[in-house]
Motif scaffolding. Structure first.
Motif, PDB file in Angstrom:
ATOM      1  N   GLN A  27      16.041   4.136  11.790  1.00 34.55           N
ATOM      2  CA  GLN A  27      15.138   3.613  10.589  1.00 34.55           C
ATOM      3  C   GLN A  27      16.053   3.349   9.595  1.00 34.55           C
ATOM      4  O   GLN A  27      16.488   4.294   8.744  1.00 34.55           O
ATOM      5  N   LYS A  28      16.193   2.046   9.426  1.00 35.91           N
ATOM      6  CA  LYS A  28      17.205   1.600   8.298  1.00 35.91           C
ATOM      7  C   LYS A  28      16.428   1.702   7.024  1.00 35.91           C
ATOM      8  O   LYS A  28      16.942   1.695   6.024  1.00 35.91           O
ATOM      9  N   VAL A  29      15.339   1.445   6.953  1.00 39.53           N
ATOM     10  CA  VAL A  29      14.289   1.675   5.808  1.00 39.53           C
ATOM     11  C   VAL A  29      13.546   3.134   5.843  1.00 39.53           C
ATOM     12  O   VAL A  29      12.870   3.171   6.871  1.00 39.53           O
ATOM     13  N   ASN A  30      13.607   3.834   4.852  1.00 40.84           N
ATOM     14  CA  ASN A  30      12.776   5.035   4.801  1.00 40.84           C
ATOM     15  C   ASN A  30      12.020   5.148   3.559  1.00 40.84           C
ATOM     16  O   ASN A  30      11.123   6.138   3.606  1.00 40.84           O
ATOM     17  N   ALA A  31      12.207   4.272   2.716  1.00 39.02           N
ATOM     18  CA  ALA A  31      11.095   4.263   1.399  1.00 39.02           C
ATOM     19  C   ALA A  31       9.673   3.751   1.691  1.00 39.02           C
ATOM     20  O   ALA A  31       9.507   2.771   2.101  1.00 39.02           O
ATOM     21  N   PHE A  32       8.746   4.555   1.529  1.00 42.81           N
ATOM     22  CA  PHE A  32       7.460   4.193   1.691  1.00 42.81           C
ATOM     23  C   PHE A  32       6.730   4.378   0.337  1.00 42.81           C
ATOM     24  O   PHE A  32       6.819   4.941  -0.484  1.00 42.81           O
ATOM     25  N   PRO A  33       5.811   3.225   0.065  1.00 38.28           N
ATOM     26  CA  PRO A  33       5.284   3.479  -0.973  1.00 38.28           C
ATOM     27  C   PRO A  33       4.157   4.500  -1.220  1.00 38.28           C
ATOM     28  O   PRO A  33       3.760   4.942  -0.267  1.00 38.28           O
ATOM     29  N   LYS A  34       3.711   4.812  -2.687  1.00 40.45           N
ATOM     30  CA  LYS A  34       2.600   5.710  -2.722  1.00 40.45           C
ATOM     31  C   LYS A  34       1.310   4.998  -2.630  1.00 40.45           C
ATOM     32  O   LYS A  34       1.188   3.751  -2.934  1.00 40.45           O
ATOM     33  N   ASP A  35       0.094   5.703  -2.220  1.00 40.16           N
ATOM     34  CA  ASP A  35      -1.017   5.137  -2.206  1.00 40.16           C
ATOM     35  C   ASP A  35      -1.655   4.525  -3.416  1.00 40.16           C
ATOM     36  O   ASP A  35      -2.426   3.438  -3.167  1.00 40.16           O
ATOM     37  N   ASP A  36      -1.084   4.903  -4.636  1.00 36.74           N
ATOM     38  CA  ASP A  36      -1.645   4.275  -5.814  1.00 36.74           C
ATOM     39  C   ASP A  36      -0.602   3.769  -6.448  1.00 36.74           C
ATOM     40  O   ASP A  36      -0.853   3.160  -7.620  1.00 36.74           O
ATOM     41  N   ASP A  37       0.325   3.054  -5.754  1.00 37.25           N
ATOM     42  CA  ASP A  37       1.259   2.115  -6.340  1.00 37.25           C
ATOM     43  C   ASP A  37       0.696   0.838  -6.562  1.00 37.25           C
ATOM     44  O   ASP A  37      -0.357   0.556  -5.765  1.00 37.25           O
ATOM     45  N   PRO A  38       0.827  -0.104  -7.437  1.00 34.10           N
ATOM     46  CA  PRO A  38       0.480  -1.333  -7.456  1.00 34.10           C
ATOM     47  C   PRO A  38       0.367  -2.312  -6.229  1.00 34.10           C
ATOM     48  O   PRO A  38       1.421  -1.745  -5.325  1.00 34.10           O
ATOM     49  N   LEU A  39      -0.332  -3.174  -6.023  1.00 27.86           N
ATOM     50  CA  LEU A  39      -0.393  -3.772  -4.657  1.00 27.86           C
ATOM     51  C   LEU A  39       0.860  -4.527  -4.426  1.00 27.86           C
ATOM     52  O   LEU A  39       1.458  -4.348  -3.146  1.00 27.86           O
ATOM     53  N   HIS A  40       1.577  -5.319  -5.371  1.00 32.96           N
ATOM     54  CA  HIS A  40       2.648  -6.059  -5.294  1.00 32.96           C
ATOM     55  C   HIS A  40       3.786  -4.940  -5.015  1.00 32.96           C
ATOM     56  O   HIS A  40       4.755  -5.466  -4.128  1.00 32.96           O
ATOM     57  N   VAL A  41       3.832  -3.924  -5.185  1.00 28.80           N
ATOM     58  CA  VAL A  41       4.973  -2.869  -5.101  1.00 28.80           C
ATOM     59  C   VAL A  41       4.664  -2.346  -3.797  1.00 28.80           C
ATOM     60  O   VAL A  41       5.877  -2.450  -2.916  1.00 28.80           O
ATOM     61  N   ILE A 358      -8.968  -6.177  -1.345  1.00 32.08           N
ATOM     62  CA  ILE A 358      -7.453  -6.591  -1.528  1.00 32.08           C
ATOM     63  C   ILE A 358      -6.382  -5.568  -2.094  1.00 32.08           C
ATOM     64  O   ILE A 358      -5.724  -5.483  -1.657  1.00 32.08           O
ATOM     65  N   LYS A 359      -7.020  -5.188  -3.409  1.00 30.41           N
ATOM     66  CA  LYS A 359      -6.243  -4.174  -4.041  1.00 30.41           C
ATOM     67  C   LYS A 359      -5.846  -2.857  -3.351  1.00 30.41           C
ATOM     68  O   LYS A 359      -4.800  -2.326  -3.285  1.00 30.41           O
ATOM     69  N   GLN A 360      -6.639  -2.683  -2.173  1.00 30.88           N
ATOM     70  CA  GLN A 360      -6.398  -1.222  -1.337  1.00 30.88           C
ATOM     71  C   GLN A 360      -5.763  -1.620  -0.152  1.00 30.88           C
ATOM     72  O   GLN A 360      -6.101  -0.637   0.790  1.00 30.88           O
ATOM     73  N   MET A 361      -5.582  -2.651   0.210  1.00 28.60           N
ATOM     74  CA  MET A 361      -5.070  -3.110   1.566  1.00 28.60           C
ATOM     75  C   MET A 361      -4.061  -2.275   1.980  1.00 28.60           C
ATOM     76  O   MET A 361      -2.989  -1.714   1.423  1.00 28.60           O
ATOM     77  N   PRO A 362      -4.388  -1.584   3.322  1.00 29.69           N
ATOM     78  CA  PRO A 362      -3.500  -0.474   3.751  1.00 29.69           C
ATOM     79  C   PRO A 362      -2.294  -1.121   4.455  1.00 29.69           C
ATOM     80  O   PRO A 362      -2.164  -2.404   5.087  1.00 29.69           O
ATOM     81  N   GLY A 363      -1.261  -0.150   4.497  1.00 27.90           N
ATOM     82  CA  GLY A 363       0.081  -0.828   5.236  1.00 27.90           C
ATOM     83  C   GLY A 363      -0.019   0.065   6.795  1.00 27.90           C
ATOM     84  O   GLY A 363      -0.908  -0.194   7.506  1.00 27.90           O
ATOM     85  N   PHE A 364       0.930   0.815   6.771  1.00 29.63           N
ATOM     86  CA  PHE A 364       1.213   1.949   7.955  1.00 29.63           C
ATOM     87  C   PHE A 364       1.830   3.195   7.498  1.00 29.63           C
ATOM     88  O   PHE A 364       2.663   3.144   6.325  1.00 29.63           O
ATOM     89  N   LYS A 365       1.675   4.151   8.174  1.00 28.32           N
ATOM     90  CA  LYS A 365       2.274   5.527   8.100  1.00 28.32           C
ATOM     91  C   LYS A 365       3.256   5.759   9.220  1.00 28.32           C
ATOM     92  O   LYS A 365       3.098   5.309  10.419  1.00 28.32           O
ATOM     93  N   ARG A 366       4.313   6.435   8.704  1.00 30.81           N
ATOM     94  CA  ARG A 366       5.269   6.805   9.942  1.00 30.81           C
ATOM     95  C   ARG A 366       4.733   8.094  10.553  1.00 30.81           C
ATOM     96  O   ARG A 366       4.351   9.055   9.766  1.00 30.81           O
ATOM     97  N   ASP A 407      -3.501 -11.891  -8.287  1.00 30.19           N
ATOM     98  CA  ASP A 407      -2.929 -11.863  -9.588  1.00 30.19           C
ATOM     99  C   ASP A 407      -1.561 -11.154  -9.109  1.00 30.19           C
ATOM    100  O   ASP A 407      -1.495 -10.178  -8.864  1.00 30.19           O
ATOM    101  N   PRO A 408      -0.458 -11.889  -9.440  1.00 32.51           N
ATOM    102  CA  PRO A 408       0.702 -11.208  -9.170  1.00 32.51           C
ATOM    103  C   PRO A 408       0.927  -9.846  -9.802  1.00 32.51           C
ATOM    104  O   PRO A 408       1.904  -9.191  -9.385  1.00 32.51           O
ATOM    105  N   LYS A 409       0.269  -9.592 -10.939  1.00 30.26           N
ATOM    106  CA  LYS A 409       0.431  -8.315 -11.655  1.00 30.26           C
ATOM    107  C   LYS A 409      -0.300  -7.392 -10.984  1.00 30.26           C
ATOM    108  O   LYS A 409      -0.100  -6.055 -11.176  1.00 30.26           O
ATOM    109  N   TRP A 410      -0.999  -7.533  -9.851  1.00 32.10           N
ATOM    110  CA  TRP A 410      -1.883  -6.392  -9.142  1.00 32.10           C
ATOM    111  C   TRP A 410      -0.881  -5.423  -8.486  1.00 32.10           C
ATOM    112  O   TRP A 410       0.040  -5.913  -7.951  1.00 32.10           O
TER     113      TRP A 410
END
Length: 410
Positions: A27-41, A358-366, A407-410
């Protein structure tokens, strides 16, 4: 520099032992975003996770199992959709490049195109593309667990690699969409030629075999039937028309325009394509059919200029919209369908509910899972971390940015 004393020599030996014995983390990358992070983050962080943990020599793993069940390289897990995820990721990076003009993004897109070319090269037959490949001299356990075990082969064109065959119609559509989008808005002259060559060999082989996808044995794959002389789904008629339209556009070769016109004039694929969407009964509807239709519409409707054909394709799109408009946005692709429909028709359908999704689009969890895997000494139960993928999320985001929905600010 002076000679090492005894203590320094021992210390150096310990360091070297650690370097060569302890493997680097898979696992070269281990940092996951928080659910309430902005979409672009969230999108940026999932993008880092995908490139760090799912990137296999330019191909994108749909699913990765890490050590001790997996390997240090991301080659263990279900892989029947790797070629498709690679092509859709290529489309995502093409939109991203068109928005940002970042040369680094274009280089990543070029590497994804090279990954698709390697998926072709590994089979040893021009125009035959693998579902996935693994750099290994011997079969790995997942070959016996996921998809069809008999579809894994040792490569003769790339010694030291194994590849998975029996490509299906969804990969056909992913290629025309991903490579076509790359050619249109991202590739430079060198990579336009590579993209055109890839589609020419792949689609040309389908035409040569009477609109069937055939494997290295020259036999039709299980889901490779687009043939006018065989019963096939109406969706496959839509997909083949899109394939011929895209390949003619990127290669300029008359054979693809002629094939497109023949399928319409002689076999009425344009009429059949109207019925590509199954509306009833509900049990016959499948989400992946919507994926394939949407990608076909994106390329076919934008590049068709015949008014009558555009009406027929719009009729087919409207049948899909009859279902899509009632979406609850639980499926991550639903926001793409709404954005695409607005792009293709000019109707304003991306409303507050869609924007919220769109603003709440999910990614994935480990997640930590238990696996029972076949070994030389019988079955063995082990635990390991596993990751899904964020291909659709990332594609949706950059498609939305490219077309001005996000919007890129989302």
């Amino acid at each position: 520099m002076g000679r090492l004393n005894g203590f320094q020599t021992v210390l150096l030996m310990i360091v070297l032992a650690l370097v060569f014995v302890i493997p680097a983390s898979a696992q070269k990358v281990n940092a996951f975003p928080k659910d309430d992070d902005p979409l672009h983050v969230r999108v940026a962080m999932y993008d880092e996770l995908m490139r760090g943990n799912h990137w296999n020599e330019g191909a994108i793993m749909q699913h990765v199992i890490f050590p001790p069940v997996g390997k240090e390289t991301p080659i263990v897990g279900s892989q029947e959709d790797v070629a498709g995820h690679t092509a859709v990721f290529l489309a995502a990076y093409s939109y991203r490049y068109a928005v940002t003009k970042d040369p680094k993004v274009r280089e990543w897109a070029n590497q994804l195109m090279e990954g698709l070319l390697k998926l072709e090269k590994v089979t040893g037959v021009p125009g035959v593309v693998a579902r996935s490949f693994n750099k290994t001299d011997k079969p790995l356990w997942h070959e016996q667990t996921y998809f069809f075990p008999m579809e894994w082969h040792q490569s003769t064109s790339m010694p030291g690699y194994r590849w998975q065959g029996d490509l299906s119609s969804d990969k056909f559509t992913d290629f025309l969409y991903g490579v076509g989008t790359f050619w249109e808005i991202c590739a430079d002259a060198e990579y336009k030629a590579k993209a055109a060559g890839f589609l020419d060999r792949f689609m040309g082989r389908c035409v040569d075999y009477n609109f069937k996808m055939v494997d290295v044995d020259n036999k039709m794959t299980l889901w490779g039937n687009f043939c006018p002389d065989l019963p096939h789904q109406s969706l496959n008629s839509l997909e083949m028309l899109a394939g011929m339209k895209v390949t003619y556009r990127v290669t300029g070769k008359e054979r693809y325009r002629a094939a497109y016109q023949m399928l319409i004039d002689r076999y009425h694929y344009d009429d059949d394509a109207i019925m590509a969407k199954v509306l009833w009964p509900d049990e016959w509807k499948t989400p992946w059919d919507d994926h394939l239709a949407a990608k076909s519409f994106d390329m076919l409707m934008r590049w068709e200029d015949d008014p009558l054909l555009k009406i027929k394709y719009r009729m087919s799109l409207n049948r899909h919209w009859h279902d899509w408009k009632n979406s609850d946005f639980r499926n991550s692709a639903d926001v793409f369908y709404h954005m695409l429909y607005q792009v293709l028709t000019g109707e304003t359908v991306v409303g507050e509910k869609c924007i919220a999704a769109i603003k709440q689009m999910p990614g994935f969890k480990r997640q930590r899972l238990t696996y029972t895997i076949p070994t030389e000494n019988g079955m063995k139960t082990m635990e390991a971390d596993e990751e899904g993928n964020a291909t659709t999320m990332i594609r949706n985001y950059w498609f939305g940015r490219y077309h001005g929905f996000i919007d890129p600010k989302w």
